[in-house]
Design an enzyme around this catalytic site. Sequence first.
Site, PDB file in Angstrom:
ATOM      1  N   SER A 114      -7.990   7.699   6.126  1.00  0.00           N
ATOM      2  CA  SER A 114      -8.168   6.310   5.695  1.00  0.00           C
ATOM      3  C   SER A 114      -7.517   5.368   6.689  1.00  0.00           C
ATOM      4  CB  SER A 114      -7.543   6.094   4.319  1.00  0.00           C
ATOM      5  OG  SER A 114      -7.508   4.720   3.981  1.00  0.00           O
ATOM      6  N   TYR A 138      -0.725   5.811  -1.329  1.00  0.00           N
ATOM      7  CA  TYR A 138      -2.018   6.331  -0.887  1.00  0.00           C
ATOM      8  C   TYR A 138      -2.084   6.401   0.635  1.00  0.00           C
ATOM      9  CZ  TYR A 138      -6.929   6.381   0.419  1.00  0.00           C
ATOM     10  OH  TYR A 138      -8.115   6.687   1.022  1.00  0.00           O
ATOM     11  N   LYS A 142      -2.179   9.847   3.082  1.00  0.00           N
ATOM     12  CA  LYS A 142      -3.212  10.159   4.062  1.00  0.00           C
ATOM     13  C   LYS A 142      -2.603  10.427   5.441  1.00  0.00           C
ATOM     14  CE  LYS A 142      -7.156  10.107   1.866  1.00  0.00           C
ATOM     15  NZ  LYS A 142      -8.048  11.287   1.862  1.00  0.00           N
TER      16      LYS A 142
END
Length: 317
Positions: A114, A138, A142
């Site tokens: 991402s 998040y 990643k």
Amino acid sequence: MVTGGAGYIGAHVVRAFQDEGIDPVVIDDLSSGHESFVPDGVPFVRGDVLDVELLRRTLREHAVTGVVHVAGFKYAGVSVQRPLHTYEQNVTATQRLLQAMGEEGVDRIVFSSSAAVYGTPDVDLVTEDTPKAPQSPYGESKLIGEWLLRDVAAAAELHHTSLRYFNVVGSGIPQLRDTSPHNLFPLVFDALVEGRTPRINGDDFATPDGTCVRDYIHVADLAATHVAAARLLEEGRPLRPAYNLGSGDGVSVAQIMSAVARVTGVDFTPEIAPRRAGDPARIVASGALAQADLGWRMTRDLDDMVATAWEARQLAG
């Protein structure tokens, strides 16, 4: 093997493999995916990527030669409230997948990463060398996933690359749609279907029209590039550790709203709401390296993105 292959992005990856004559197998726990998204004839294993024995058995029984790892918890905002869940789904699961791959002798993986690894960089165009400063669990998870691939490759045989991207929209076929409750296109279409007026969060940013500018790419283009990367790894071609799948210029939220009104035929003037905390004015990435090495290109424009997504939303009722 496509992890998360029953989800919006994963299901498009599965079809992209089929289009290239490569047989995929799907593993998905259906926490956010849909079994109906898996094409007929594609082996589907319902289960958790945290289950090492299930992963090993799937890799072995289906003679898997490589993995595209799409599965994960993808909601950056929610990850702030659920950090432990996010790390379990995105870090622990990746660790166990790599463990299972190592134990079964599978040494090729494309990681669906991402652009959240960059946080909110103060640059006109994000490149792969832009400093990493994730601002949510998040984004952090990643980045750690990328580190896991790097470290395993340093210790054992592992051929890998990670693909970083921002906003994925559109539909490759009407039967596959984005069902996320957090993404812009589903939110806008739901509002139109329900007779509500879509809204823009802030129109006073330092951009040409005052609204945020972001990268938006079509899901079919994204899926095709995952398959291209997997093919190159299968051929033994050296790839960079990570690539940005960027548009190079981006579009604003106001431009998206105009395209939605134009393409759907639903005339509306979006409501203007206050800015959301932490929203940067512009984040756009260069896709130059991915274009050179993977053949990355955007074959669909904004109207195509809206039209295909709207068709899929209407089919869903």
